[in-house]
Design a protein around this motif. Sequence first.
Motif, mmCIF file in Angstrom:
data_model
loop_
_atom_site.group_PDB
_atom_site.id
_atom_site.type_symbol
_atom_site.label_atom_id
_atom_site.label_comp_id
_atom_site.label_asym_id
_atom_site.label_seq_id
_atom_site.Cartn_x
_atom_site.Cartn_y
_atom_site.Cartn_z
ATOM 1 N N ASP A 209 -13.352 -7.327 3.574
ATOM 2 C CA ASP A 209 -13.945 -6.143 2.942
ATOM 3 C C ASP A 209 -13.575 -4.878 3.721
ATOM 4 O O ASP A 209 -13.311 -3.829 3.132
ATOM 5 C CB ASP A 209 -15.460 -6.285 2.866
ATOM 6 N N LEU B 169 -8.264 0.823 3.394
ATOM 7 C CA LEU B 169 -7.120 1.268 2.594
ATOM 8 C C LEU B 169 -7.565 2.184 1.454
ATOM 9 O O LEU B 169 -6.832 3.105 1.073
ATOM 10 C CB LEU B 169 -6.377 0.050 2.037
ATOM 11 N N ARG B 170 -8.764 1.977 0.924
ATOM 12 C CA ARG B 170 -9.234 2.818 -0.172
ATOM 13 C C ARG B 170 -9.617 4.223 0.298
ATOM 14 O O ARG B 170 -9.468 5.196 -0.448
ATOM 15 C CB ARG B 170 -10.427 2.160 -0.870
ATOM 16 N N ARG B 171 -10.074 4.340 1.544
ATOM 17 C CA ARG B 171 -10.509 5.663 2.011
ATOM 18 C C ARG B 171 -9.483 6.346 2.907
ATOM 19 O O ARG B 171 -9.634 7.534 3.218
ATOM 20 C CB ARG B 171 -11.834 5.555 2.756
ATOM 21 N N ASN B 172 -8.445 5.630 3.307
ATOM 22 C CA ASN B 172 -7.476 6.193 4.245
ATOM 23 C C ASN B 172 -6.739 7.390 3.660
ATOM 24 O O ASN B 172 -6.326 7.385 2.498
ATOM 25 C CB ASN B 172 -6.446 5.120 4.630
ATOM 26 N N LYS B 173 -6.570 8.428 4.480
ATOM 27 C CA LYS B 173 -5.806 9.618 4.086
ATOM 28 C C LYS B 173 -4.572 9.822 4.948
ATOM 29 O O LYS B 173 -3.776 10.725 4.705
ATOM 30 C CB LYS B 173 -6.695 10.871 4.177
ATOM 31 N N ASP C 265 -4.323 -5.732 -3.683
ATOM 32 C CA ASP C 265 -5.580 -6.504 -3.686
ATOM 33 C C ASP C 265 -5.333 -8.006 -3.749
ATOM 34 O O ASP C 265 -6.002 -8.795 -3.062
ATOM 35 C CB ASP C 265 -6.461 -6.095 -4.881
ATOM 36 N N ASP D 66 -9.988 -3.795 2.860
ATOM 37 C CA ASP D 66 -9.946 -3.144 1.554
ATOM 38 C C ASP D 66 -10.584 -1.765 1.606
ATOM 39 O O ASP D 66 -10.048 -0.785 1.060
ATOM 40 C CB ASP D 66 -10.666 -4.023 0.529
ATOM 41 N N SER D 67 -11.722 -1.670 2.294
ATOM 42 C CA SER D 67 -12.420 -0.382 2.401
ATOM 43 C C SER D 67 -11.575 0.650 3.141
ATOM 44 O O SER D 67 -11.490 1.818 2.733
ATOM 45 C CB SER D 67 -13.758 -0.583 3.115
ATOM 46 N N TYR E 279 0.835 -1.213 0.000
ATOM 47 C CA TYR E 279 0.000 0.000 0.000
ATOM 48 C C TYR E 279 0.866 1.258 0.000
ATOM 49 O O TYR E 279 0.615 2.201 -0.764
ATOM 50 C CB TYR E 279 -0.918 -0.032 1.221
ATOM 51 N N LYS F 59 2.588 2.096 -3.102
ATOM 52 C CA LYS F 59 1.618 2.393 -4.167
ATOM 53 C C LYS F 59 1.608 1.277 -5.220
ATOM 54 O O LYS F 59 1.495 1.531 -6.423
ATOM 55 C CB LYS F 59 1.890 3.762 -4.797
ATOM 56 N N HIS G 135 -0.021 -2.739 -6.208
ATOM 57 C CA HIS G 135 -1.293 -3.454 -6.067
ATOM 58 C C HIS G 135 -1.222 -4.399 -4.864
ATOM 59 O O HIS G 135 -0.361 -5.270 -4.792
ATOM 60 C CB HIS G 135 -1.607 -4.242 -7.335
#
Length: 412
Positions: free
Chosen positions: A93, A99-103, A60, A96-97, A53, A56, A58
């Motif tokens: 899930d 990591l996708r929204r983390n800032k 998944d 994954d969720s 992550y 940067k 992949h």
Amino acid sequence: MKVFKFGGASVKDADSVKNVAKVLESQGFQSCLMVVSAMGKTTNALEEVVDLYFKKEHYDGKIQEVKAAHIAIAQGLFRENHKVFGEIALFFDDIDSFLRRNKSPNYNFVYDQVVGCGEMISSIIISEYLNEKQFTNQWLDARDYIKTDDSYREGNVHWAKTEAFIKNLRPDVSYVTQGFIGSDDNNFTTTLGREGSDYSAAIFANCLNAEAMTIWKDVPGVMTGDPRKFEHTELLSCLSYEEAIEMAYYGASVIHPKTLQPLQQKDIPFYVKSFLQPEKEGTKVGHHNNREKAETYILKENQHLIRISTRDFSFIAEDHISQIFNLLARYKIKVSLMQNSAISLALCLEDKFDHTDEFLGELSGEFDTEIIRNVTLLTVRNSNPETAGIHYQNKNILLEQVSRNTVQLVSV
């Protein structure tokens, strides 16, 4: 109430989980709180997810790989339509969720939110399986009970808050919960340090005033050395808290360094036993004199040896040492061994957060430094002077420290 802790090796696959039930059948599961680790090498795999992550790259595919491994374990334990499969899917899930929204750019924060899920998934599977096998239990989220500060990856326990929550548990009920994790005041997941599940069990044992705590390992108990690294090791059947704490401090891998103090405070007997041979006595740690003063061997690898000296040949004095140790604390670098002369300080360091270069950079303005990376530190407790020479054979000794009954050697 008694506390059991089962580590990753004891729950690495379906057969191992079934064996846990056999251990409980022989040991009893009434009024028991069970602390479990992530399954097998799950923690390592989730660490890879975090690394990918931040690079940067992949991640998944790695998540799906870990998910598939857990589903395969569950398939060996449950019928096809069991609710546990949906619960496993939800946890992955969530990873994954997140990591996708983390800032947040904070690696340690992200690490705890992701890697801590390993224990959550493991404990759900084990709790459900035990209930299927009539070992009735309630599943607990340890984050609701163990409260820490926000020192991610090395959470410091808020003992008053933690004890207040844990005291609400019923002594006539058995529970399954997670090791390694807690939560901060904002309810974000924190972890207690690598291999911290033993510490989690000790926290619960302390706050419950447990009658005993047992950790279940793939070794017969506390040995005179790691059987994977030393020949002719023997079982230590009985240890004092003091000797066990010393061994943990020097790096004995079978005992987590923070585990013993909460138990010693309440005089709670502590057992290390084999989940492969649960009928064997193992090692008992408690308030008593050691029956054995056997020579013990502890090897710490991946250490760094740093020599720090003053540029003007002035003495290494208290102000210098204070400055150096403040930096070590800031960068969370642990000192395994130190030795000083008039104008230099030698430190054997353990740096699990990879801050050594930053530490050396801060020192470079005032000190000369020299580093030798990836050295090993051998500690011999209760050293026998007549046979001590064997520890020096075939080694390039960089630093030696000898006290009344302990020899420490840094080598490459």
